[in-house]
Scaffold this motif. Structure first.
Motif: not given
Length: 937
Positions: A88-113
């Motif tokens: 798995l790709f570990g970062p687990d935001t609350a929006t994982t069913n629609r957030c995109m990898i480009g946006g996760m890179i842009g925001n340096n997303s993290c999430g629950i875990f």
């Protein structure tokens, strides 16, 4: 307002777009799902949407444990594929069913875990990007030799390396002194210069120099990501959750300090405001099963590992310790995988629920994302509360407590000038507070527009020239997402809601009682984008978006148009061709009423708008045909054989398509040789009505009202007969009213004046049944649920009491049957039944009743998550909707039906669903009444 939108298909397209923007002096804002909270994805110029076309997983390498993806790949889509290799790709935001990898890179997303997996930055191996001059570069870990070679390049890439190395070398000590404390995992304030300081050549013992870490969290201001190589990690085989309950926020945070010592995978704080909001959310209400009373706050704690017994012991020990420390009063432990998923679904819904709390949820996220060290959390919260008290406001608390990140949202009314001044003052004071703890103003959601003006307070005035220098090095012409992180406007500019915002003020047919007016209903959508999830993510919302992937076909897209048009044009918005087109593919499935965190009811909004449109433009012949079919049915049913024959002739189909818009590829439902009412009038007085209790006399049995809708009466009378037989076998005397319409087709077609006339006629009669204590039972879910949904809002004030009585007395056949069979279930389960639920039922009452009724009747039941069938009343019959209708069916429903065991039964309570299945895969389906009646044999 953007000047245009681009949908690139390749790196070459992005390079061309960048060159065009540079030559024409336009900016580019990269965007995926567009769910960022601080204004990152808003801007003029060109919005570049990578989600539509650049969404391919290029490679997954199981042995090397990496994935190579385009920026529009949705995080859950990646993990479904990686899961096939137990990765798995570990970062687990609350929006994982629609957030995109480009946006996760842009925001340096993290999430629950994030305490376990940290941030996106730790999992980015390489980034392929287009630079601001249209050239291309790959950023990855470099040895000293490779770095030296890069610095020799006579290109923009070489310039970037030379200048960034020189900047960090000159200011390294200053950067490390002023940036957030390195123990804070989530620190996204400004550009990640502190991360570069940790690398070679500045730290001989550090990791290799990798500019990709700087691009993470840069919010699309430095380069355009075109693909990325991501680190994947093995999945743990076992997990366990415990949920300590607390009487105060401080106790929860004190407990967090102790819990993180036990190596948890996640520790999430949720306060009572969000927990209370789940009570009013149809979907999340079911996920409250683990709560004990009404705690002030809870922590959701997960432990991962490979040994279930070890995890159980760890959870029990922690539970005992928290109680001995007198921190937690109750600590339920959850081990069932499905139930754990439901707990996390409730947590993930938190932000959307919060943003849907009416006007109080519209506060910009100016202080929403602060992070401090975990040991500082209790004192930090106390200091934060002092700021709230000073300004006489309150706050919602929810958090990634395991890593010191708190989502704090002070309540501000943005439509009052004095409240905006309060917000600005508080933002400054909170930034000063964060600085005093050496914290991060942004832990994961970024600086964007809302927080960028306060970066200077947190990092210090001496850091701002460095941040501006970084921007200038990478993007000297300022074409990439300008005004984010650096050179930002004041936070009070360009607010969606402000003193200048004009609330819609129009006459409506619905009363919008729950929403407290049409204006508030129009403003409910908060942009969370849950309606943009793909079909494979499950659920039903939004079926048209799942088929087209067009923003205008999502609930959010339509809601944005409603707000913009009605707040600007007011009543003239009822004439908007743009809004009519956007609503054209809305199936009125009502999934948004439950699955949207804000409970936006787009079906109801569509009905209201369409009524206004009809007032200006009239009602088309096709709309009249479907909306008032009951007027034609009696004539058509006089000669059913002839009617059925004529309706299938090619020339008739051509005429139906030409004049009524009915697709030539559809067969209209056939008329029965004898209607249900013909059978009822002839036989009901002489029925023996066998009862399971011979001691109950004919006249003393309780009466029930069975509403026979027009579809059951004219097309499928056998369903009505089966329902009568079942109900009477249970000892009831069945009463069948002589009317078949409650107004459902009229409401769906926006013919609300017609629906109101039907309501005015029906309501006194139905209320009379309710007054006599008679249950009112319906066979078609959308029809009977109209009495519990739209009737309560379409009725006048003097009718509310009667409408509520009728709503309380109304039951779907499945609900009533489940209650009947509860005390006398059949134990033998020798037949498997697969259930495709009706959209309105799933939205308003869920599938538990149909499952329970069939199980208690002796069936083995599996309820499918097959979304919307795509027919939705008349929607799928219309020539303009046929392709979309079939595309929706092909996503999950049709494939499920094609892989059935030979002896399987398919239960489908919805009339239009059954006909969509017939047209799509020609599989026989059964109404629950027929399956329950079969058990009587």
């Amino acid at each position: 307002m953007p000047e245009g939108v681009a949908f690139p298909e390749s790196q070459q397209d992005i390079a061309k777009l960048v060159l065009w923007a540079r030559e024409n002096g336009k900016s580019i804002t990269a965007r995926g799902a567009g769910t960022s909270l601080a204004g990152q994805t808003t801007g003029g110029g060109i919005v570049m949407d990578v989600g539509r076309n650049m969404n391919q997983i290029i490679e997954i390498d199981e042995s090397e444990q990496f994935a190579y993806v385009q920026p529009g790949v949705i995080r859950d889509t990646l993990n479904r594929e990686a899961g096939k290799y137990n990765l798995l790709f570990g970062p687990d935001t609350a929006t994982t069913n629609r957030c995109m990898i480009g946006g996760m890179i842009g925001n340096n997303s993290c999430g629950i875990f994030s305490i376990k997996h940290k941030t996106t930055r730790e999992h980015i191996l390489e980034i392929d990007a287009v630079l601001s001059d249209g050239s291309r570069a790959t950023f990855k870990p470099l040895s000293e030799t490779e770095l030296a070679a890069k610095m020799e390049l006579d290109t923009l890439e070489g310039h970037i390396y030379r200048e960034i190395i020189a900047l960090v070398r000159e200011h390294r000590d200053q950067i490390l002194e002023n940036y957030p404390h390195p123990e804070i995992i989530r620190r996204n304030t400004g550009y990640a210069l502190d991360r570069l300081c940790e690398m070679q050549p500045f730290n001989p013992d550090g990791r290799k120099f990798n500019m990709a870490e700087l691009l993470c969290g840069s919010e699309g201001t430095l380069a355009m990501t075109t693909s990325a190589k991501l680190n994947l990690v093995p999945r743990d085989s076992e997990s366990i959750i415990l949920v300590p309950h607390f009487s105060t926020i401080r106790k929860a945070l004190e407990a967090t300090v102790e819990i993180v010592k036990e190596d948890p995978a996640a520790v999430e704080l949720v306060d009572d405001i969000i927990l209370n909001a789940t009570k009013g959310n149809i979907e999340q209400r079911e996920n409250r099963f683990f709560l004990d009373g009404d705690p002030k706050a809870i922590l959701i704690v997960q432990f991962d590992g490979d040994d279930a017994d070890t995890l159980q012991q760890k959870a029990e020990k922690l539970s005992k310790n928290l109680q001995e420390m007198k921190l937690s009063e109750a600590t339920p432990i959850i081990t069932n995988e499905h139930k754990m998923e439901r707990v996390w679904n409730l947590r993930k819904a938190g932000l959307g629920l919060l943003m849907g709390l009416g006007s109080e949820g519209r506060t910009p996220t100016f202080a929403e994302d602060t992070a401090v060290r975990v040991p500082d959390l209790p004192d930090y919260i106390d200091d934060f509360q002092k700021i709230l008290d000073k300004h006489e406001t309150n706050c919602v608390f929810y958090a990634h407590a395991s890593v010191g990140e708190l989502h704090l949202r002070p309540v501000i009314n943005l439509q009052k000038p004095e409240e905006i001044e309060k917000m600005k003052t508080m933002a400054g004071e909170i930034a000063d507070l964060v600085r005093s703890y050496r914290g991060s103003l942004s832990g994961e959601h970024g600086d964007g527009r809302a927080r960028a003006p306060y970066i200077e307070k947190v990092l210090g005035a001496e850091m701002m020239p460095l941040l501006k220098k970084v921007k200038q090095i990478w993007d000297p012409n300022g074409i990439f997402n300008p005004g984010k992180i650096t050179d930002s406007k004041p936070m009070e500019q360009d607010l969606r809601y402000s003193p200048s915002y004009k609330k819609p003020n129009v006459d409506t047919h619905f009363n919008w009682r729950k929403e407290e007016g049409f204006a508030d209903a129009v403003e409910l959508c908060n942009g969370a984008g849950v309606c943009r999830k793909l079909s494979e993510s499950g659920g039903t919302m939004c079926p048209s978006y799942m088929a087209t992937k067009e923003e205008k076909d999502s609930t959010r897209g339509r809601a944005n148009l409603f707000r913009q048009l009605f707040s600007g044009k007011q009543k003239e918005a009822f004439q908007s061709k743009e809004l009519k087109d956007a609503l054209g593919l809305c199936l009125s499935c009502k999934a948004c009423k439950s699955e949207c965190p804000a409970n936006v009811d787009m079906a109801k909004m569509k009905a209201e708008f369409t009524q206004g449109w009809h007032k200006e433009h009239g009602i088309s012949l096709g709309e009249r045909f479907f909306g008032q079919a009951a007027k034609l049915y009696p004539l058509a049913s006089l000669f059913p054989t002839f009617t059925n024959w004529i309706m299938r002739q090619p020339v008739t189909k051509e005429l139906l398509q030409q004049f009524l818009g009915i697709d030539i590829r559809r067969d209209l439902p056939t008329f029965a040789n004898k209607t249900f009412m013909d059978w009822w009038d002839k036989n009901h007085a002489n029925l023996t009505r066998p009862t399971s209790n011979p001691d109950v006399g004919q006249e003393s049995r309780q009466e029930v009202v069975l509403l026979i809708d027009i579809f059951t009466n004219y097309h499928e009378p056998e369903i009505g007969k089966a329902a009568v037989r079942f109900l009477e076998s249970q000892g009831y005397r069945v009463i069948v009213p002589d009317f078949h319409e409650v107004g459902r087709p009229q409401i769906s077609k926006g013919m609300l004046t017609h629906a109101k006339k039907i309501l005015d006629t029906n309501l006194p009669r139905l209320a009379n049944f309710a007054d006599r204590g008679m249950p009112i039972i319906g066979l078609e879910p959308s029809e009977i649920l109209t009495l519990r949904d739209e009737y309560l809002d379409l009725c006048d004030e003097d009718q509310v009491h009667s409408a509520q009585k009728v709503a309380n007395a109304s039951h779907t056949f499945e609900e009533f049957s489940a209650d009947l069979l509860a005390d006398s279930p059949v134990s033998t389960k020798d037949k498997k039944v697969f259930v495709h639920g009706h959209c309105h039922a799933k939205s308003l009452i869920g599938n538990s009743a149909i499952r329970k009724a069939l199980e208690d009747a002796g069936y083995e039941v599996e309820v499918w998550d097959t979304g919307c069938c795509g027919m939705a009343g008349s929607f799928g019959y219309e020539v303009s909707h046929y392709e979309v209708s079939m595309d929706i069916g092909k996503q999950r429903l049709f494939p499920a039906l094609k892989h059935l065991p030979e002896d399987a039964l398919v239960c489908v309570p919805g009339f239009s669903c059954r006909h969509q299945i017939k047209d799509g895969v020609n599989v026989q389906t059964f109404h629950p009444a027929k399956l329950l009646a079969e058990t009587l044999i």
